[in-house]
Scaffold this motif. Structure first.
Motif, short mmCIF file in Angstrom:
data_model
loop_
_atom_site.label_atom_id
_atom_site.label_comp_id
_atom_site.label_asym_id
_atom_site.label_seq_id
_atom_site.Cartn_x
_atom_site.Cartn_y
_atom_site.Cartn_z
N VAL A 77 3.21 5.59 2.43
CA VAL A 77 3.76 5.24 3.74
C VAL A 77 2.68 4.51 4.52
O VAL A 77 1.58 5.03 4.70
N ARG A 78 2.99 3.29 4.94
CA ARG A 78 2.07 2.47 5.73
C ARG A 78 2.85 1.81 6.84
O ARG A 78 3.87 1.19 6.59
N GLY A 79 2.37 1.93 8.06
CA GLY A 79 3.00 1.25 9.19
C GLY A 79 4.46 1.59 9.38
O GLY A 79 5.25 0.73 9.70
N GLY A 80 4.83 2.86 9.16
CA GLY A 80 6.22 3.28 9.34
C GLY A 80 7.15 2.92 8.21
O GLY A 80 8.35 3.10 8.31
N ARG A 81 6.58 2.41 7.10
CA ARG A 81 7.40 2.03 5.95
C ARG A 81 6.86 2.66 4.68
O ARG A 81 5.66 2.71 4.48
N GLU A 82 7.78 3.11 3.86
CA GLU A 82 7.38 3.64 2.55
C GLU A 82 7.51 2.52 1.53
O GLU A 82 8.59 1.99 1.30
N ILE A 83 6.37 2.17 0.93
CA ILE A 83 6.32 1.11 -0.07
C ILE A 83 6.24 1.77 -1.44
O ILE A 83 5.32 2.55 -1.69
N THR A 84 7.19 1.49 -2.31
CA THR A 84 7.20 2.05 -3.66
C THR A 84 7.28 0.92 -4.67
O THR A 84 8.17 0.08 -4.59
N VAL A 85 6.32 0.92 -5.59
CA VAL A 85 6.29 -0.06 -6.67
C VAL A 85 6.41 0.70 -7.98
O VAL A 85 5.65 1.63 -8.23
N GLU A 86 7.37 0.29 -8.80
CA GLU A 86 7.51 0.85 -10.15
C GLU A 86 7.38 -0.28 -11.14
O GLU A 86 7.96 -1.35 -10.95
#
Length: 175
Positions: A15-24
């Protein structure tokens, strides 16, 4: 020389800057480097950079990148009203009040509590997503893919070496 498998999976999320970033990342055996992705439209301008980043560490194999960016900050929630549905409920409640001969004390709060009149969804995620955040998550997932490929490759290498030793022993030590 270490043998690396081309089959692997890696996932990184933060979670960065209010956003959850997910990379698969998923990779499977292929003769050449093949890249495909599923990313939000708002991040499509970064697709070429992602491909280049992956190709810098993976030279062969079919690699699929999946990116999701979700808002986790409730201030980024968009509430919408289905006015047509609310009017239908209002009309039905007015008819009900008339048929039962009761006072129609309908307030805006009542139709708002009915399913689907008020809906909420996250605001469009990914707008202005900094490359650094995305690249860092991709590097983490890539590191995990490489680790998995190294472990699988090590198993293959051990099998090959074991087969060679067994073959030599069975042949009486002659090659």
């Amino acid at each position: 020389v270490m043998i690396l498998s081309m089959t692997g999976f890696g996932r990184a999320s933060e979670v960065r800057g209010g956003r959850e970033i997910t990379v698969e990342l998923r990779s499977v055996n292929a003769r050449y480097f093949e890249y495909s992705s599923r990313i939000p439209r708002s991040c499509s301008y970064m697709d070429g950079k992602l491909k280049k980043l992956l190709n810098s560490r993976i030279s062969r194999g079919k690699v699929e990148l999946s990116l999701t960016i979700q808002n986790v900050d409730l201030t980024d929630t968009v509430v919408s009203v289905d006015l047509e549905l609310a009017r239908s409920y209002q009309q039905a409640l007015c008819e009900l009040a008339g048929e039962l001969g009761v006072k129609n004390d309908l307030s805006a709060g009542l139709p708002g509590r009915v399913p689907d009149v008020l809906t909420h969804r996250p605001a469009e995620a990914g707008q202005g997503q900094p490359w650094g955040d995305l690249a860092a998550r991709t590097q983490m997932a890539l590191g995990r893919v490489v680790e998995v490929c190294a472990v699988a490759g090590g198993t293959v290498q051990e099998d090959i070496l074991h087969t060679r030793v067994c073959s030599r022993e069975c042949a009486g030590g002659h090659e």
